[in-house]
Design an enzyme around this catalytic site. Sequence first.
Site, short mmCIF file in Angstrom:
data_model
loop_
_atom_site.label_atom_id
_atom_site.label_comp_id
_atom_site.label_asym_id
_atom_site.label_seq_id
_atom_site.Cartn_x
_atom_site.Cartn_y
_atom_site.Cartn_z
N ARG A 134 8.04 -13.30 2.29
CA ARG A 134 7.67 -11.68 2.83
C ARG A 134 7.56 -10.90 4.03
NH1 ARG A 134 4.03 -8.56 -0.21
NH2 ARG A 134 2.22 -7.23 0.80
N GLU B 195 0.40 -1.11 0.33
CA GLU B 195 -0.21 -0.08 -0.52
C GLU B 195 0.77 0.98 0.15
OE1 GLU B 195 -2.35 -3.13 1.61
OE2 GLU B 195 -0.54 -2.88 2.53
#
Length: 425
Positions: free
Chosen positions: A268, A59
């Site tokens: 991740r 984001e």
Amino acid sequence: MTLGVYSILLRLLLPMALLRLYARSLKAPAYRRRIGERLASGDAAPRADLWIHAVSVGEVQAAELLIRRLRGRDPALRVLVTTTTPTGAARVQDLLGDAVAHRYTPYDLPGVMRRFLHQVRPRLVVVVETEIWPSMLAACERQGIPVVLANARLSARSARGYARVGGLTRETLQRFARIAAQSDADAQRLIALGADAGRVQVTGSIKFDLRQPASQRELAETLRRSWGIQRPVWVAASTHEGEDAQLLEAHRRLLARLPKALLVLVPRHPERFDRVAALVERQGLAMARRSREEPCREDRAVLLGDTMGELAAFLAAGDAAFIGGSLVPTGGHNLLEAATAGVPVAVGPHTFNFAEITEMMVREGAAVRVADAAGLAALMQAWLSDAALRAQVGEQGRAVVERNRGALDRLVAVIDADAEGDLFD
């Protein structure tokens, strides 16, 4: 559920939330720092004209485009970016430095949100992607601060979850001044849950507008030279727990056919770096770690990408890519960084987080879905053995990205409309 019941439940859960932060900090110490910010206590958050909430790394990267566009029009615009994760905080610093202020997002409690808004006093709030926080929106509404949900996406799975608290969801969605959805499907799900159809507009995903900066291209070229220009290289990006073992199995199968192949394995979450390194060692595969700047000689079968902010360069330096979170039911991650670099992309069966983009890429021949490690190994063998084939798939990915650019312009138009000229006075 009503807003009052939601707030009571959240207050009761606050000790557990703080305990969870502490537990996460045992593996990632950054989680225990600046805890006061999550309660809007201690040092006050700085005043800002625009508050942008971006949960984590993905984001933040999307928000960077918007921030640079808006500050390009008004360099004096004061911007505060909030994230929920330390990796997101680090990415804000890497991408934007002192151009913006950063705080951790305060917990969604009425008193905490009132205190935070009193400190910041924004003229506009932009929430990136799928953060629907009832107390925040109620507090902004009371103070007359418009909130835009930007680059909004909502999977069918998430929509079913929100539907379980339908009354609260409907009430909350109706408080958004405007919703800029990524796709028709996202828009329809949000409207079905109660969003005002007149305030919902499909603008596309601003992630199509991401471009690789020159510094990343230069790093990619340097990395590739260090790995070996002729060596076949595939990148497994944003992998999750339970997925790495499958990827290592696929790489073992690949090595039987292409013994010089290199797997660049990029977990991740930073707290998993050491665990993944231990897994590679148990598998008996020779490994280099990027964080230690260990040379990735031809006898190394795996390079562990245990650094932050280099994933785009890894993808651009590779011959092919697999996007993680999709061999396990996490829902997958964004394919567009790889596609922008012209790299052919593979995904597993679980891609509900990016369903529309993934289906578009597969339909256009820019990505291929595999069922398991065996299928992934076979696909990588085909791509790494045939430069023309992988170039064809990679160029299809670039073409998809180019055809879908322009979402940033449409989003800025939405923000201009809702700021009513006030933001850039």
